[in-house]
Design a protein around this motif. Sequence first.
Motif, PDB file in Angstrom:
ATOM      1  N   UNK A   1       0.780  -1.206  -0.027  1.00 52.17           N
ATOM      2  CA  UNK A   1       0.013  -0.072  -0.039  1.00 52.17           C
ATOM      3  C   UNK A   1       0.766   1.256  -0.154  1.00 52.17           C
ATOM      4  N   UNK A   2       0.608   2.311  -0.718  1.00 52.72           N
ATOM      5  CA  UNK A   2       1.633   3.315  -1.048  1.00 52.72           C
ATOM      6  C   UNK A   2       0.476   4.443  -0.477  1.00 52.72           C
ATOM      7  N   UNK A   3       0.889   5.030   0.524  1.00 52.02           N
ATOM      8  CA  UNK A   3       0.153   6.044   1.410  1.00 52.02           C
ATOM      9  C   UNK A   3       0.759   7.309   1.345  1.00 52.02           C
ATOM     10  N   UNK A   4      -0.217   8.326   1.604  1.00 49.69           N
ATOM     11  CA  UNK A   4      -0.018   9.847   1.956  1.00 49.69           C
ATOM     12  C   UNK A   4       0.634  10.583   0.626  1.00 49.69           C
ATOM     13  N   UNK A   5       0.553  10.087  -0.437  1.00 50.06           N
ATOM     14  CA  UNK A   5       0.912  10.736  -1.759  1.00 50.06           C
ATOM     15  C   UNK A   5      -0.164  11.502  -2.402  1.00 50.06           C
ATOM     16  N   UNK A   6       0.259  12.531  -3.252  1.00 51.45           N
ATOM     17  CA  UNK A   6      -0.517  13.068  -4.122  1.00 51.45           C
ATOM     18  C   UNK A   6      -0.580  12.094  -5.211  1.00 51.45           C
ATOM     19  N   UNK A   7      -2.066  11.578  -5.836  1.00 54.24           N
ATOM     20  CA  UNK A   7      -2.351  10.577  -6.699  1.00 54.24           C
ATOM     21  C   UNK A   7      -2.823  11.379  -7.881  1.00 54.24           C
ATOM     22  N   UNK A   8      -2.141  11.409  -9.079  1.00 59.00           N
ATOM     23  CA  UNK A   8      -2.525  12.001 -10.128  1.00 59.00           C
ATOM     24  C   UNK A   8      -2.709  10.796 -11.224  1.00 59.00           C
ATOM     25  N   UNK A   9      -3.942  10.377 -11.524  1.00 55.53           N
ATOM     26  CA  UNK A   9      -4.261   9.610 -12.625  1.00 55.53           C
ATOM     27  C   UNK A   9      -5.266  10.163 -13.506  1.00 55.53           C
ATOM     28  N   UNK A  10      -4.764  10.924 -14.630  1.00 58.17           N
ATOM     29  CA  UNK A  10      -6.070  11.648 -15.542  1.00 58.17           C
ATOM     30  C   UNK A  10      -7.023  10.617 -15.956  1.00 58.17           C
ATOM     31  N   UNK A  11      -6.619   9.302 -16.367  1.00 57.42           N
ATOM     32  CA  UNK A  11      -7.615   8.320 -16.934  1.00 57.42           C
ATOM     33  C   UNK A  11      -8.809   8.204 -16.223  1.00 57.42           C
ATOM     34  N   UNK A  12      -8.608   8.417 -14.604  1.00 57.71           N
ATOM     35  CA  UNK A  12      -9.436   8.012 -13.715  1.00 57.71           C
ATOM     36  C   UNK A  12     -10.173   9.408 -13.251  1.00 57.71           C
ATOM     37  N   UNK A  13      -9.528  10.728 -13.689  1.00 56.38           N
ATOM     38  CA  UNK A  13     -10.177  11.703 -13.218  1.00 56.38           C
ATOM     39  C   UNK A  13      -9.759  12.019 -11.919  1.00 56.38           C
ATOM     40  N   UNK A  14      -8.572  11.389 -11.125  1.00 55.08           N
ATOM     41  CA  UNK A  14      -8.162  11.704  -9.771  1.00 55.08           C
ATOM     42  C   UNK A  14      -6.922  12.602  -9.738  1.00 55.08           C
ATOM     43  N   UNK A  15      -7.042  13.614  -8.972  1.00 52.69           N
ATOM     44  CA  UNK A  15      -5.756  14.266  -8.548  1.00 52.69           C
ATOM     45  C   UNK A  15      -5.906  14.612  -7.112  1.00 52.69           C
ATOM     46  N   UNK A  16      -5.673  13.999  -5.989  1.00 50.12           N
ATOM     47  CA  UNK A  16      -5.923  14.064  -4.739  1.00 50.12           C
ATOM     48  C   UNK A  16      -4.835  13.066  -3.952  1.00 50.12           C
ATOM     49  N   UNK A  17      -4.911  13.571  -2.648  1.00 51.00           N
ATOM     50  CA  UNK A  17      -4.149  12.578  -1.644  1.00 51.00           C
ATOM     51  C   UNK A  17      -5.237  11.556  -1.857  1.00 51.00           C
ATOM     52  N   UNK A  18      -4.318  10.267  -1.743  1.00 47.17           N
ATOM     53  CA  UNK A  18      -5.006   9.097  -1.495  1.00 47.17           C
ATOM     54  C   UNK A  18      -3.936   7.844  -1.491  1.00 47.17           C
ATOM     55  N   UNK A  19      -4.605   6.535  -1.355  1.00 48.19           N
ATOM     56  CA  UNK A  19      -3.799   5.453  -0.950  1.00 48.19           C
ATOM     57  C   UNK A  19      -3.780   4.686  -2.147  1.00 48.19           C
ATOM     58  N   UNK A  20      -2.845   3.863  -2.700  1.00 49.35           N
ATOM     59  CA  UNK A  20      -2.709   2.917  -3.974  1.00 49.35           C
ATOM     60  C   UNK A  20      -2.446   1.695  -3.426  1.00 49.35           C
ATOM     61  N   UNK A  21      -3.412   0.642  -3.582  1.00 52.13           N
ATOM     62  CA  UNK A  21      -3.084  -0.760  -3.206  1.00 52.13           C
ATOM     63  C   UNK A  21      -2.725  -1.833  -4.397  1.00 52.13           C
ATOM     64  N   UNK A  22      -1.602  -2.632  -4.209  1.00 50.85           N
ATOM     65  CA  UNK A  22      -1.303  -3.590  -5.175  1.00 50.85           C
ATOM     66  C   UNK A  22      -1.581  -4.854  -4.498  1.00 50.85           C
TER      67      UNK A  22
END
Length: 384
Positions: free
Chosen positions: A6-27
């Motif tokens: 899990x990648x925590x506390x970063x600024x996630x930018x994913x234009x394909x998903x319309x996301x630009x916010x602080x979020x966690x990414x799970x693998x």
Amino acid sequence: MEYDYVIRNGRVIDPAAGVDEAADVYICGNRIAEPPAGPAGEAKTVIDASGCLVLPGLIDFHTHLGYQLSDFGLNPDLYTLPNGITAAVDAGSGGTANFEGMYQNVFSKAMITIRCFLNVAATGIITERYTENLEPERFDEKKMELLFDRYQDVLLGFKVRVGRNTSGDLRLRPLERAVELAERFHCRVCLHATNLEDGYDEIFRMMRKGDIVCHIFQGDNGHTILNSRGDVSDVVYAAREKGILLDCACGRVNYSNRVMRASFAEGFWPDIVSTDIIGFSIYGPKIHSLLSVMSQYYGMGMPLPDLIRAVTTIPAEVMGLRGEAGTLRPGAKADVFVAEIQKNRLDITDKFGETVSLDETIVPMLTFKEGRLAYRNILFDPYC
């Protein structure tokens, strides 16, 4: 459910998903996983990305990767993964006479995902000592048919070069024939256009929706994307409306900071940001990697979400990898890049002697390729 990372506390930018916010990414395994519905799920490894950007793995849409089979070729994984790149396009290094050797010996063995354009010239682009033979009569159409059938999941279309120092007296004839072939094989054309004898109006007239024009900020002579007033020409905007994709491919020599400044001043950004990097230009004085090109564009005013879109979403779609690459949506391949924007002085001088001075650079911290940790900056200690 236990996640691998899990990648925590970063600024996630994913234009394909319309996301630009602080979020966690799970693998989980080799895929991006759905986040837990309730409390934070457990993970074998937690990565703290505080102060960092968390992005889909980058895509360099214009490279030359025929390592040891071309003077231009560089080692795919050695260049890409330390710079956050998890997929790339080889832009016509190989033609009908040598593409298969490049694919079997280099491209198919790489850790990154590679797609290719087949050069219309039989030899492809193998040396700077002489140019490829672009006489349409010498194109091997029978071998093209075989290759497009055998490598239909790899080949995106045809690569062709035009300009005074490439097609010479043939002018736009190689492009005209490449478009005819692309119609026959139902694929795209990727055009290298520099040092032009003909204007972009003629070029865009020939090209079709979905075709790509590279080096759009080139400034070798009067045939640039700017009009006589120094603004981006109406024919360029019309080409974009037509659906032609505009790729900067400007990391090496085929760009002008003057043309770029004028274009950026009116908010004209490229659809695709790439490098045209080769074996003897990587880490050199004009380009470090895709990150130096991105740093320049960001420093010159290209909005960060648009920049990330141009190195993830759009190239992924052209490569036929929508939903698989260029996004952090659950279900996509776990290609992830963690980067930091740092205060660093960087001067980028074009071949005309004009310099752009930057105050910040995009610095790589961590790269995942399909859920495997493929690179970590030694100064980045994110483990909780």
